[in-house]
Write a protein that holds these residues in place. Structure first.
Motif, mmCIF file in Angstrom:
data_model
loop_
_atom_site.group_PDB
_atom_site.id
_atom_site.type_symbol
_atom_site.label_atom_id
_atom_site.label_comp_id
_atom_site.label_asym_id
_atom_site.label_seq_id
_atom_site.Cartn_x
_atom_site.Cartn_y
_atom_site.Cartn_z
ATOM 1 N N TRP A 79 0.846 -1.195 0.000
ATOM 2 C CA TRP A 79 0.000 0.000 0.000
ATOM 3 C C TRP A 79 0.880 1.243 0.000
ATOM 4 N N SER A 80 0.388 2.269 -0.636
ATOM 5 C CA SER A 80 1.086 3.552 -0.703
ATOM 6 C C SER A 80 0.071 4.661 -0.453
ATOM 7 N N THR A 81 0.519 5.753 0.117
ATOM 8 C CA THR A 81 -0.374 6.892 0.324
ATOM 9 C C THR A 81 -0.846 7.465 -1.012
ATOM 10 N N ASP A 82 -0.199 7.088 -2.103
ATOM 11 C CA ASP A 82 -0.680 7.493 -3.429
ATOM 12 C C ASP A 82 -2.058 6.903 -3.713
ATOM 13 N N TRP A 83 -2.419 5.833 -3.014
ATOM 14 C CA TRP A 83 -3.706 5.174 -3.246
ATOM 15 C C TRP A 83 -4.871 5.889 -2.564
ATOM 16 N N ILE A 84 -4.575 6.861 -1.712
ATOM 17 C CA ILE A 84 -5.657 7.641 -1.098
ATOM 18 C C ILE A 84 -6.295 8.478 -2.205
ATOM 19 N N THR A 85 -7.605 8.405 -2.315
ATOM 20 C CA THR A 85 -8.301 9.139 -3.372
ATOM 21 C C THR A 85 -8.318 10.636 -3.065
ATOM 22 N N ASP A 86 -8.593 11.437 -4.090
ATOM 23 C CA ASP A 86 -8.729 12.881 -3.878
ATOM 24 C C ASP A 86 -9.844 13.172 -2.886
ATOM 25 N N LEU A 92 -10.080 13.864 4.900
ATOM 26 C CA LEU A 92 -9.102 13.932 5.981
ATOM 27 C C LEU A 92 -8.839 15.384 6.374
ATOM 28 N N ALA A 93 -8.601 16.226 5.381
ATOM 29 C CA ALA A 93 -8.324 17.644 5.663
ATOM 30 C C ALA A 93 -9.508 18.304 6.357
ATOM 31 N N ALA A 94 -10.717 17.997 5.913
ATOM 32 C CA ALA A 94 -11.911 18.586 6.525
ATOM 33 C C ALA A 94 -12.065 18.157 7.983
ATOM 34 N N ALA A 95 -11.515 16.997 8.334
ATOM 35 C CA ALA A 95 -11.597 16.500 9.701
ATOM 36 C C ALA A 95 -10.408 16.947 10.552
ATOM 37 N N GLY A 96 -9.542 17.774 9.970
ATOM 38 C CA GLY A 96 -8.399 18.272 10.730
ATOM 39 C C GLY A 96 -7.199 17.352 10.717
ATOM 40 N N ILE A 97 -7.155 16.413 9.769
ATOM 41 C CA ILE A 97 -6.019 15.504 9.624
ATOM 42 C C ILE A 97 -5.320 15.857 8.319
ATOM 43 N N ALA A 98 -4.053 16.252 8.404
ATOM 44 C CA ALA A 98 -3.313 16.657 7.209
ATOM 45 C C ALA A 98 -2.997 15.431 6.359
ATOM 46 N N PRO A 99 -3.547 15.364 5.148
ATOM 47 C CA PRO A 99 -3.252 14.209 4.292
ATOM 48 C C PRO A 99 -1.880 14.366 3.648
ATOM 49 N N PRO A 100 -1.242 13.248 3.319
ATOM 50 C CA PRO A 100 0.022 13.348 2.597
ATOM 51 C C PRO A 100 -0.245 13.760 1.162
ATOM 52 N N PRO A 116 -4.266 21.811 8.525
ATOM 53 C CA PRO A 116 -5.559 21.550 7.904
ATOM 54 C C PRO A 116 -6.656 22.488 8.405
ATOM 55 N N ARG A 117 -6.412 23.217 9.483
ATOM 56 C CA ARG A 117 -7.413 24.138 10.016
ATOM 57 C C ARG A 117 -7.298 25.534 9.400
ATOM 58 N N CYS A 118 -6.074 26.120 9.426
ATOM 59 C CA CYS A 118 -5.929 27.499 8.938
ATOM 60 C C CYS A 118 -5.124 27.597 7.649
ATOM 61 N N GLY A 119 -4.465 26.508 7.225
ATOM 62 C CA GLY A 119 -3.719 26.497 5.973
ATOM 63 C C GLY A 119 -2.296 27.014 6.074
ATOM 64 N N SER A 120 -1.867 27.400 7.247
ATOM 65 C CA SER A 120 -0.522 27.942 7.412
ATOM 66 C C SER A 120 0.536 26.863 7.198
ATOM 67 N N PRO A 121 1.641 27.218 6.510
ATOM 68 C CA PRO A 121 2.755 26.273 6.393
ATOM 69 C C PRO A 121 3.686 26.337 7.608
ATOM 70 N N ASN A 122 3.415 27.223 8.541
ATOM 71 C CA ASN A 122 4.246 27.404 9.730
ATOM 72 C C ASN A 122 3.850 26.379 10.787
ATOM 73 N N THR A 123 4.318 25.142 10.595
ATOM 74 C CA THR A 123 3.962 24.024 11.461
ATOM 75 C C THR A 123 5.221 23.319 11.939
ATOM 76 N N GLU A 124 5.059 22.496 12.965
ATOM 77 C CA GLU A 124 6.191 21.725 13.474
ATOM 78 C C GLU A 124 5.726 20.333 13.874
ATOM 79 N N GLU A 125 6.600 19.360 13.666
ATOM 80 C CA GLU A 125 6.303 18.000 14.091
ATOM 81 C C GLU A 125 6.616 17.881 15.579
ATOM 82 N N LEU A 126 5.624 17.457 16.360
ATOM 83 C CA LEU A 126 5.820 17.260 17.795
ATOM 84 C C LEU A 126 6.290 15.850 18.101
ATOM 85 N N SER A 127 5.744 14.878 17.357
ATOM 86 C CA SER A 127 6.101 13.484 17.572
ATOM 87 C C SER A 127 5.916 12.716 16.279
#
Length: 153
Positions: A79-86, A92-100, A116-127
């Protein structure tokens, strides 16, 4: 509703906003008389949700009148994340989960993940590990909201 649609409507137990078809887990549905065979591929080989997915597929097919469906799990191709449909990415984005993003062709350098909430690219990975093994926990520096990001495979 045809047999494929019955199976495609099964919701992923970990990401309840998308179906197994949206995620690309559903590979094939064949019907031979009253015999239904469903082929699925896990998002990764140790995915703990697969038992629940199999049970949910069986229940959906039994409710549609198919008493003894066969469910086949295949690991090839992986399986690959490429298989996730548009549509799945949008849900996912509408539910607040950033899709790959899709990874077809050259692999793009990703400096961050858009919130996924405000669209900002100013994000950080916490874990690197989020609520499930296939997600990472991120936070938006602009709106301060945490969010899951589906890891690209």
């Amino acid at each position: 509703m045809n047999v494929y649609d019955v199976v495609a409507a099964v919701v992923d137990p970990e990401l309840r906003v998308v179906t197994i078809a949206d995620l690309g887990i559903l590979r094939d549905v064949t019907v031979d008389g009253e015999r239904v065979t469903v082929t699925i591929t896990p998002t990764y080989s140790g995915c703990p949700a697969m038992d629940v997915i199999r049970a949910d597929i069986r229940q959906a097919l039994r409710s549609a009148g198919y008493a003894d469906p066969e469910i086949v799990t295949t690991l090839r191709p992986a399986w690959s994340t490429d298989w996730i449909t548009d549509d799945g990415r949008s849900k996912l984005a509408a539910a607040g989960i950033a899709p790959p993003g899709p990874s077809r062709g050259p692999i793009a350098l990703t400096l961050g993940v858009r919130c996924p909430r405000c669209g900002s690219p100013n994000t950080e990975e916490l874990s690197r590990f989020g609520s499930t093994a296939c997600k990472a926990l991120w936070r938006c520096r602009a709106c301060a909201e945490p969010f899951d990001h589906v890891k690209a495979y």
